[in-house]
Design an enzyme around this catalytic site. Structure first.
Site: not given
Length: 316
Positions: A39, A58, A83, A110, A182, A186, A216
Site C-alpha cells: 500500500l 522503509d 526505522d 503507512n 495490532y 490501530k 498486500t
C-alpha cells in the site's frame, strides 16, 4: 523492524526538483512511510503521478526501487531507509523533504506489520514491536510534521495548507482475538488522528485516517484471490487514489474522519455515542443495584458490547 537511529539515503542525488507538468499536487512535497512495497508503494506512486515530490521511507531495500520508478517516470523522489519507530528518523524525513525539495506539505503514515497471537501466548517482544512501529511510528512523524507546520504558520502569519493521512484498521473496531497488539495499535492511531485534527486545525492542517481493505503481503491470507478477469476490488491502487485526494487541497475541509476504503467503496465511520445511562438511586452504587439495573438489562440482551459485528461493516 527495529534498529538504531541512523537513516540511509539510497539515492542522495536523484529526484531533486519537482516533477514536470501540471497535476493536483504539483509543487507539493510528501513523505510516505512503508513505501517499499504494498500500500505504501502504491500511495507514493499515486502522489508522484499527481505531481508531488516524494520522500519514500522503509526499512526494506526495496524502497529504492519505489524512488527509482518515480524518478524514471519523470517524477521526483528520494529514498530514505530507516526505522520509523525511532523518532529521530521521523524528524529526519521531514527535514529531508525541506532540504531536497524546498518544502513539506503531506504526511502519509503507512508503515507496519503484524505478529498475530492470542493474548495468552503473546510474547512481550511481539506486543512492543507492533505497537512501536505502528503507533510510535505514526506519532514520531506526526510530531515532526506538526512542529514544522506550526513554526511555518507562525512565520507566515496564518494557516498553511497541509495534510496528514494515517493508516488505521477495522481491527480496532472488530477486535479480532488473534490481534490484541495490532488492534490496540490501530485504536491508538485512530485516537492520534483525531487529536491531531483538533490540535492542527488552527494552523491550517487537516488529519484523516483510512482503514484500507487492500491486498498486500501483510493481508495475503485475508482476502479471496484476485479475479482472473476484470479489476481487483482489493488492489491497493484503489486506496491510493483516496489517499491522494485526502492529501490534496481538493478534499478541504475534511478533517478528523475515519474512512473504510476499498475498491469503489468508502465507508464513513460515525462517532461513538452513549447507548444508555444508568443512575444510582443514592449517593453511590451498590452491587445489588448494579445487578438490578445495568446487569439485568445486559442479561436481557440490551447491550451487545463495544466490538462491532463484521456484518455492520459491510459496504456493498
Amino acid at each position: 523492524m527495529s534498529g538504531g537511529a541512523a537513516t540511509e539515503r539510497d539515492d542522495p542525488d536523484g529526484g531533486v526538483g519537482g516533477p514536470e507538468g501540471p497535476g493536483p499536487l504539483a509543487g507539493r512535497v510528501a513523505v510516505v512511510t512503508g513505501a517499499g512495497q504494498g500500500l505504501g508503494r502504491a500511495e507514493a506512486l499515486a502522489l508522484a503521478a499527481a505531481g508531488a515530490s516524494v520522500i519514500v521511507n522503509d526499512r526494506a531495500e526495496s524502497v529504492a526501487d519505489t524512488a527509482e520508478e518515480i524518478n524514471a517516470s519523470g517524477g521526483a523522489a528520494l529514498a530514505m531507509r530507516g526505522d520509523i519507530g525511532d523518532w529521530a528518523v521521523g524528524a529526519s524525513l521531514v527535514q529531508a523533504a525541506v532540504d531536497a525539495f524546498g518544502g513539506f506539505h503531506i504526511l502519509v503514515n503507512n508503515a507496519g506489520f503484524i505478529r498475530d497471537r492470542m493474548l495468552f501466548s503473546l510474547p512481550e517482544e511481539d506486543w512492543d514491536a507492533v505497537v512501536r512501529v505502528h503507533l510510535r511510528g505514526h506519532a514520531g512523524t506526526s510530531r515532526a510534521a506538526m512542529a514544522y507546520w506550526r513554526a511555518l504558520s507562525k512565520a507566515v502569519g496564518g494557516p498553511v495548507e497541509a495534510s496528514v493521512v494515517n493508516t488505521t484498521s477495522e481491527s480496532f473496531l472488530l477486535a479480532p482475538p488473534g490481534q490484541p497488539n495490532y488492534a490496540a495499535a490501530k485504536a491508538g492511531i485512530t485516537a492520534l488522528t483525531l487529536s491531531t485534527a483538533q490540535g492542527a486545525a488552527r494552523y491550517g492542517v487537516r488529519a484523516n485516517a483510512v482503514a484500507p481493505r487492500a491486498r498486500t503481503a501483510m493481508t495475503s491470507a485475508t482476502f479471496r484471490p484476485a479475479p482472473d478477469d476484470g479489476p481487483d476490488p482489493f488492489a491497493p491502487e484503489h486506496v491510493a487514489t483516496v489517499v491522494t485526494w485526502l492529501a490534496s487541497p481538493a478534499s478541504a475541509p475534511i478533517t478528523g474522519q475515519v474512512l473504510i476504503t476499498y475498491g469503489t467503496h468508502i465507508g464513513v465511520l460515525a462517532r461513538p455515542r452513549v447507548e444508555a445511562v444508568y443512575s444510582a438511586a443514592g449517593d453511590t452504587w451498590t452491587a445489588d443495584e448494579l445487578s438490578k439495573t445495568l446487569g439485568a438489562e445486559a442479561r436481557a440482551g440490551a447491550h451487545d458490547g463495544f466490538a462491532v459485528p463484521p456484518a455492520e461493516l459491510r459496504l456493498d
